[in-house]
Motif scaffolding. Sequence first.
Motif, PDB file in Angstrom:
ATOM      1  N   ILE A   1     128.095 -28.447   2.392  1.00 30.55           N
ATOM      2  CA  ILE A   1     126.644 -28.618   2.483  1.00 30.55           C
ATOM      3  C   ILE A   1     126.251 -29.122   3.870  1.00 30.55           C
ATOM      4  O   ILE A   1     125.271 -28.673   4.475  1.00 30.55           O
ATOM      5  CB  ILE A   1     126.145 -29.605   1.402  1.00 30.55           C
ATOM      6  N   SER A   2     127.038 -30.065   4.403  1.00 25.62           N
ATOM      7  CA  SER A   2     126.754 -30.610   5.729  1.00 25.62           C
ATOM      8  C   SER A   2     126.880 -29.547   6.812  1.00 25.62           C
ATOM      9  O   SER A   2     126.143 -29.574   7.802  1.00 25.62           O
ATOM     10  CB  SER A   2     127.716 -31.765   6.015  1.00 25.62           C
ATOM     11  N   SER A   3     127.801 -28.601   6.634  1.00 25.79           N
ATOM     12  CA  SER A   3     128.026 -27.561   7.650  1.00 25.79           C
ATOM     13  C   SER A   3     126.819 -26.647   7.822  1.00 25.79           C
ATOM     14  O   SER A   3     126.692 -25.976   8.843  1.00 25.79           O
ATOM     15  CB  SER A   3     129.264 -26.734   7.296  1.00 25.79           C
ATOM     16  N   ILE A   4     125.930 -26.597   6.826  1.00 25.71           N
ATOM     17  CA  ILE A   4     124.714 -25.773   6.933  1.00 25.71           C
ATOM     18  C   ILE A   4     123.470 -26.668   6.982  1.00 25.71           C
ATOM     19  O   ILE A   4     122.373 -26.260   6.588  1.00 25.71           O
ATOM     20  CB  ILE A   4     124.616 -24.755   5.774  1.00 25.71           C
ATOM     21  N   ASN A   5     123.681 -27.922   7.446  1.00 29.36           N
ATOM     22  CA  ASN A   5     122.584 -28.883   7.664  1.00 29.36           C
ATOM     23  C   ASN A   5     121.872 -29.286   6.376  1.00 29.36           C
ATOM     24  O   ASN A   5     120.675 -29.613   6.399  1.00 29.36           O
ATOM     25  CB  ASN A   5     121.567 -28.325   8.673  1.00 29.36           C
ATOM     26  N   GLY A   6     122.602 -29.258   5.270  1.00 27.96           N
ATOM     27  CA  GLY A   6     122.011 -29.659   4.000  1.00 27.96           C
ATOM     28  C   GLY A   6     122.379 -31.084   3.626  1.00 27.96           C
ATOM     29  O   GLY A   6     123.115 -31.773   4.349  1.00 27.96           O
ATOM     30  N   ARG A   7     121.881 -31.532   2.474  1.00 28.49           N
ATOM     31  CA  ARG A   7     122.192 -32.871   1.959  1.00 28.49           C
ATOM     32  C   ARG A   7     122.616 -32.754   0.502  1.00 28.49           C
ATOM     33  O   ARG A   7     122.117 -31.883  -0.228  1.00 28.49           O
ATOM     34  CB  ARG A   7     120.965 -33.786   2.063  1.00 28.49           C
TER      35      ARG A   7
END
Length: 330
Positions: free
Chosen positions: A305-311
Motif C-alpha cells: 500500500i505504501s509503494s503506491i502512496n496509500g495508507r
Amino acid sequence: MIVDYEGNISYFNQYLSDILTDKCKVRLEMDASEISLFLSLNAKYQEDGKKVIEAISKGDFERLKCEVELDSKQFQLYYQPLFEERSLIGWVISFIDISEQKMIQNKLNEQNQKLSDTNAKLLVHAKTVEELTAEKERNKIAAEIHDSQGHCLSLLIALLEVGNLTLENDISMAKDKFKLASEVAKQGLAELRNTVSNFAAVNLSGNRLIESIKSMAEGFMAVGINIDFSIRGNPPESLSEEISTVIYYTCREALTNSLRHGEASNVNVMLNLSEKVINIYIFDNGKGCISILKGNGLKGMESRISSINGRISFGSGGEKGFSIHAEIPV
C-alpha cells in the motif's frame, strides 16, 4: 656556465648569478668546485643529483641531469661534456627553472588524488546501492512468495480437511473438494513460477480486478467460510495494473489471515471506488486480539500500500473480530 678542462669557469650569464645569489658569487676563472660545494650544502636533491653535482667540479664523460631545489625554487640541472677528438676539454652546466611546471604538476597530482578518492567513494556508493537494490528485490520476491503461496497453502489445507471429513458420508462432495484442491495447487505453482521469473503473479486492470476478487472469494467459500463481497462505484478508467494488483493482493492476504489465523466463519469485503480514491474495508468475525503483532502478512500489505502512496490501518475488538481499512489514491 661553461667550465674549461682545468675545472675553471670560462663563461656564465646573469641568470646563473641570480640563481646562486650572494651566497656564492660567480666570477670568471673561479674554480667550479666552489659551485659544486655550494650546491651540495644548500640544494636539495635525490641520489642521482650527487653525481651531477660532483661532475661540475671533476668533469664526466656522460650527459647527466637531475632536479634540485634551491631557495624554494625547482631547477632541472643539466651536465653536458665537451669533446675535441675524443678528449674532454670542458663541460656546460645549465639551470632551467621548472618551479611553475612543478607547481602545476603538484596541483594536477592533488586533483588526480581527489578524483581517485571521489571515484573510490562512488564505487563504494555504487556497491551499496547495488546491495540495497538486491536486498529490496529479495524482499519483494519473499513477499510475493509469502502472499501467493500462503494463500494457496491455506486454501489447499482447508479443502483437503473438508474433503477428508466428507469422504465417508458424501463421496461426491469430497471429490469436488479434492478436485478444487488440485486446481488451487496448480494455480499456486503457476504463481510461484511467475514470481521466480520476476513477473507479477497477476496482471489486473478495470473490471478484471472485480472478477478476479470474486473468483478468489468463491475459492475461499468452497472451504466453508462465508464472504460478503460488495462494491460501490465503478473502477476508474485511470486505474493502473500496479494499483489493481495491490488491491487484489491486499484482499487475498486479508482473507487468508481470516481463514488461517482468525478462524473466521464470515468476512465482509467492501470496495468503495471513485475517480480519485479507492477505499477497501475488510472485517471478519474471527479471533480478535488486544495488541496487534504484525507478521509478514500485515507487513507485506503495509509495504504494498505504501509503494503506491496509500495508507492502511488494522483494528480488533479484543476477543473477537479483525478489521482492515486501506485508502489508495488513484
